[in-house]
Design a protein around this motif. Structure first.
Motif, short mmCIF file in Angstrom:
data_model
loop_
_atom_site.label_atom_id
_atom_site.label_comp_id
_atom_site.label_asym_id
_atom_site.label_seq_id
_atom_site.Cartn_x
_atom_site.Cartn_y
_atom_site.Cartn_z
N THR A 48 0.64 -1.07 0.05
CA THR A 48 0.36 -0.08 0.04
C THR A 48 0.29 1.57 0.44
O THR A 48 0.21 2.60 -0.63
CB THR A 48 -1.28 0.22 1.06
N ALA A 49 2.09 1.30 -0.05
CA ALA A 49 3.07 1.73 0.36
C ALA A 49 3.62 2.65 -0.97
O ALA A 49 3.70 3.86 -1.79
CB ALA A 49 4.13 1.89 1.00
N CYS A 50 3.34 1.75 -1.87
CA CYS A 50 4.78 1.81 -3.44
C CYS A 50 3.56 1.19 -4.09
O CYS A 50 3.77 1.24 -5.62
CB CYS A 50 5.91 1.70 -3.67
N GLY A 51 3.01 0.04 -4.28
CA GLY A 51 2.44 -0.34 -5.43
C GLY A 51 2.89 -1.87 -4.88
O GLY A 51 2.58 -2.32 -6.75
N PHE A 52 3.92 -2.07 -5.52
CA PHE A 52 4.54 -3.24 -5.67
C PHE A 52 3.73 -4.73 -5.64
O PHE A 52 2.87 -4.59 -4.53
CB PHE A 52 6.36 -3.83 -4.76
N ILE A 53 3.53 -5.30 -6.73
CA ILE A 53 2.69 -6.86 -6.28
C ILE A 53 3.93 -7.87 -6.39
O ILE A 53 4.51 -8.26 -6.37
CB ILE A 53 2.04 -6.83 -7.49
N TRP A 54 2.92 -8.64 -5.14
CA TRP A 54 3.61 -9.56 -4.54
C TRP A 54 2.95 -11.15 -4.31
O TRP A 54 1.45 -11.17 -4.21
CB TRP A 54 4.18 -9.61 -3.18
N ILE A 55 3.79 -11.83 -5.54
CA ILE A 55 2.43 -12.87 -5.11
C ILE A 55 2.61 -14.44 -4.34
O ILE A 55 4.38 -14.71 -4.81
CB ILE A 55 2.33 -14.44 -7.23
N GLY A 56 1.92 -14.90 -3.34
CA GLY A 56 2.50 -15.87 -2.62
C GLY A 56 1.41 -15.52 -1.72
O GLY A 56 0.78 -15.26 -1.33
N ASP A 57 1.72 -16.83 -0.77
CA ASP A 57 0.90 -17.58 -0.08
C ASP A 57 0.67 -16.72 1.57
O ASP A 57 -0.23 -16.08 1.97
CB ASP A 57 1.11 -18.57 0.63
N GLU A 58 1.67 -15.47 2.14
CA GLU A 58 2.08 -14.59 2.95
C GLU A 58 2.42 -13.57 2.31
O GLU A 58 2.89 -13.46 0.89
CB GLU A 58 2.90 -15.14 4.09
N ALA A 59 2.74 -12.82 2.91
CA ALA A 59 2.95 -11.24 2.40
C ALA A 59 4.30 -11.06 2.61
O ALA A 59 5.20 -12.10 3.71
CB ALA A 59 2.79 -9.98 2.69
N PRO A 60 5.06 -11.11 1.69
CA PRO A 60 6.92 -10.82 2.54
C PRO A 60 7.64 -10.03 3.47
O PRO A 60 5.93 -9.20 3.87
CB PRO A 60 7.71 -10.33 0.39
N GLU A 61 8.64 -10.50 3.86
CA GLU A 61 8.39 -9.97 5.47
C GLU A 61 9.05 -8.06 5.14
O GLU A 61 8.40 -7.44 6.32
CB GLU A 61 9.55 -10.11 6.73
N GLN A 62 9.31 -7.51 4.23
CA GLN A 62 9.55 -6.65 4.02
C GLN A 62 9.74 -6.45 2.09
O GLN A 62 9.74 -7.63 1.70
CB GLN A 62 11.12 -6.20 3.80
N CYS A 63 9.38 -4.85 2.20
CA CYS A 63 8.36 -5.03 0.63
C CYS A 63 9.92 -5.04 -0.06
O CYS A 63 11.05 -3.84 0.70
CB CYS A 63 8.20 -3.29 0.48
N PRO A 64 10.16 -5.24 -0.99
CA PRO A 64 11.63 -5.81 -1.60
C PRO A 64 11.37 -4.18 -2.81
O PRO A 64 12.91 -3.86 -2.80
CB PRO A 64 11.59 -6.69 -3.03
N VAL A 65 11.10 -3.44 -3.12
CA VAL A 65 11.13 -2.01 -3.12
C VAL A 65 11.49 -0.78 -2.31
O VAL A 65 12.20 -0.77 -2.49
CB VAL A 65 10.38 -1.99 -4.37
N CYS A 66 10.43 -1.41 -1.62
CA CYS A 66 10.15 0.58 -0.63
C CYS A 66 10.40 0.25 0.95
O CYS A 66 10.62 1.05 1.62
CB CYS A 66 9.49 1.45 -0.81
N LYS A 67 10.57 -1.53 0.68
CA LYS A 67 11.54 -1.69 2.45
C LYS A 67 10.35 -1.67 3.71
O LYS A 67 10.63 -1.41 4.61
CB LYS A 67 12.50 -1.47 2.94
N VAL A 68 9.00 -1.42 3.57
CA VAL A 68 8.17 -0.93 4.39
C VAL A 68 8.23 -2.26 5.20
O VAL A 68 8.18 -3.57 3.86
CB VAL A 68 7.01 -0.69 3.65
N PRO A 69 6.79 -2.85 6.58
CA PRO A 69 7.06 -4.71 6.17
C PRO A 69 5.70 -4.96 5.78
O PRO A 69 4.58 -4.03 5.20
CB PRO A 69 6.52 -3.49 8.12
N SER A 70 5.60 -6.23 6.68
CA SER A 70 4.48 -7.10 5.61
C SER A 70 3.27 -6.58 5.84
O SER A 70 2.34 -6.34 5.22
CB SER A 70 4.79 -8.40 6.34
#
Ligand code: SF4
Ligand code: SF4
Lengths: 211, 166
Positions: A177-199
């Motif tokens: 919700t901070a940068c718009g990066f899309i992640w495909i997976g069962d759980e959200a990533p620990e950290q956004c790979p682009v803007c580094k915000v937490p899951s």
């Protein structure tokens, strides 16, 4: 040789990985962020000296209904950050009004979507040249993230064209919700790979409500 | 600069030191929203909060950084294709099965966030700014949006620019 993911910066080092990058299968994706193989570039590639020029004419100052809706969404978020709940809600309503005025494309056309995304992505260097020439670092920052996120979105649209939606079938789709990066997976990533915000800043896309 | 305290509920760990130190009782409310009418902006709560959950925000914000017309035009160029991509993705979601539906909703949400971000940088960072006020005022006279919800716009103008006299 090293190849670098243009979305998250992951480095694929052939001397460590054994398999040459070019021999990886076409459906190989970045182990860190999930971007497609074609989003990688050789490390230390020559800086692009010739930036393609785009005429940014006056006609772009007239905002479409979709843009006005995005404008209201931005203002709603700004109010939320200032803890102005009523104002945030009013801008949200106004955004929904403009969204309802945006023309709906006649056909559901994934090729068309992928084409819009690719041409939008290709425009970033030219836009960046303008912000640099005007020493606008705020805009430059937004473009640096935006280009990475748009590359991811475009990569997913391309993957969808190749494989269909099978790759999202038994798992979840998350949007930062901070940068718009899309992640495909069962759980959200620990950290956004682009803007580094937490899951917890990731939002899970909900399935269609069945009546 | 006159300020008041706000509490971020997501960060508040209910350590309650803010209740102990507030000289006016503004932090002690049944809905956890600090009472703006009682707060005198002394900052004691923010200093005491172990979770760093309280910020002091100003009543009036400074003017935004100016934007050049070249930057604005270039950002709007990108903004336009974000909006088109969002519409195209939503159209695809409508026609889709579940896996594709969620993917297309995700793409639309992402394009929306990128579009909103571009707008912020194109001169609409602050809701309290001249640019936002001009937008709200001008849009009321735009024939393309004759059925604009006028009450919503008027209430926003009233809330954000309380010093305006009609
Ligand atoms: S001191 Fe901080 S953590 Fe404790 S209740 Fe107040 S805001 Fe919450
Ligand atoms: S700033 Fe001072 S008056 Fe306002 S809530 Fe905090 S402690 Fe109370």
């Amino acid at each position: 040789m090293k190849s670098v993911c243009q979305v998250c910066g992951f480095v694929y080092d052939e001397t460590v990985e054994k398999i040459p990058f070019s021999e990886l299968p076409d459906d190989w994706t970045c182990p860190l962020c999930g971007a497609g193989k074609q989003e990688f570039a050789a490390e230390k590639k020559e800086p692009e000296s010739i930036v393609p020029q785009i005429e940014f004419g006056e006609e772009h100052l007239k905002l479409s209904a979709g843009q006005l809706s995005a404008l209201c969404a931005n203002l709603s978020r700004a109010c939320e950050k200032q803890y102005l709940a009523e104002e945030a809600d009013l801008f949200k309503q106004l955004g929904e009004y403009f969204a309802s005025k945006a023309p709906v494309p006649a056909d559901a056309d994934a090729d068309e979507l992928a084409a819009i995304l690719r041409s939008d992505l290709a425009a970033y260097p030219a836009v960046r040249a303008v912000t640099d020439a005007n020493a606008d670092r705020g805009a430059a920052r937004s473009l640096v993230w935006g280009e990475k996120v748009q590359r991811m979105v475009s990569s997913l649209a391309d993957r969808f064209l190749r494989e269909g939606a099978a790759f999202t079938k038994d798992t979840e789709v998350w949007v930062c919700t901070a940068c718009g990066f899309i992640w495909i997976g069962d759980e959200a990533p620990e950290q956004c790979p682009v803007c580094k915000v937490p899951s917890w800043k990731f939002e899970k896309m909900q399935g269609r409500k069945t009546a | 600069m006159k300020r008041y305290a706000v509490r971020n509920l997501r960060m508040c760990t209910k350590d309650c030191l803010c209740l102990f130190v507030c000289p006016t009782g503004a932090t002690d409310t049944e809905n956890s929203v600090i009472d703006k009418t009682k707060c005198i902006g002394c900052g004691a709560c923010a200093d005491a909060c172990p979770a760093k959950a309280i910020s002091l925000v100003p009543y009036a914000y400074p003017p935004q950084q100016p934007k050049t017309p070249q930057v604005i035009t270039a950002l709007h160029y990108l903004g336009r294709s974000k909006a088109s991509a969002e519409s195209a993705a939503l159209r695809l979601a409508e026609a889709a099965g579940d896996g594709m539906y969620r993917l297309m909703k995700g793409i639309a949400a992402s394009e929306r966030i990128l579009g909103a971000d571009l707008m912020r940088e194109a001169g609409y960072m602050l809701p309290q700014s001249e640019n936002t006020r001009a937008f709200l005022q001008n849009i009321q006279h735009d024939p393309d949006y004759a059925d604009l919800p006028a009450d919503t716009v008027n209430r926003l103008l009233e809330l954000l620019y309380p010093d305006d006299t009609e």
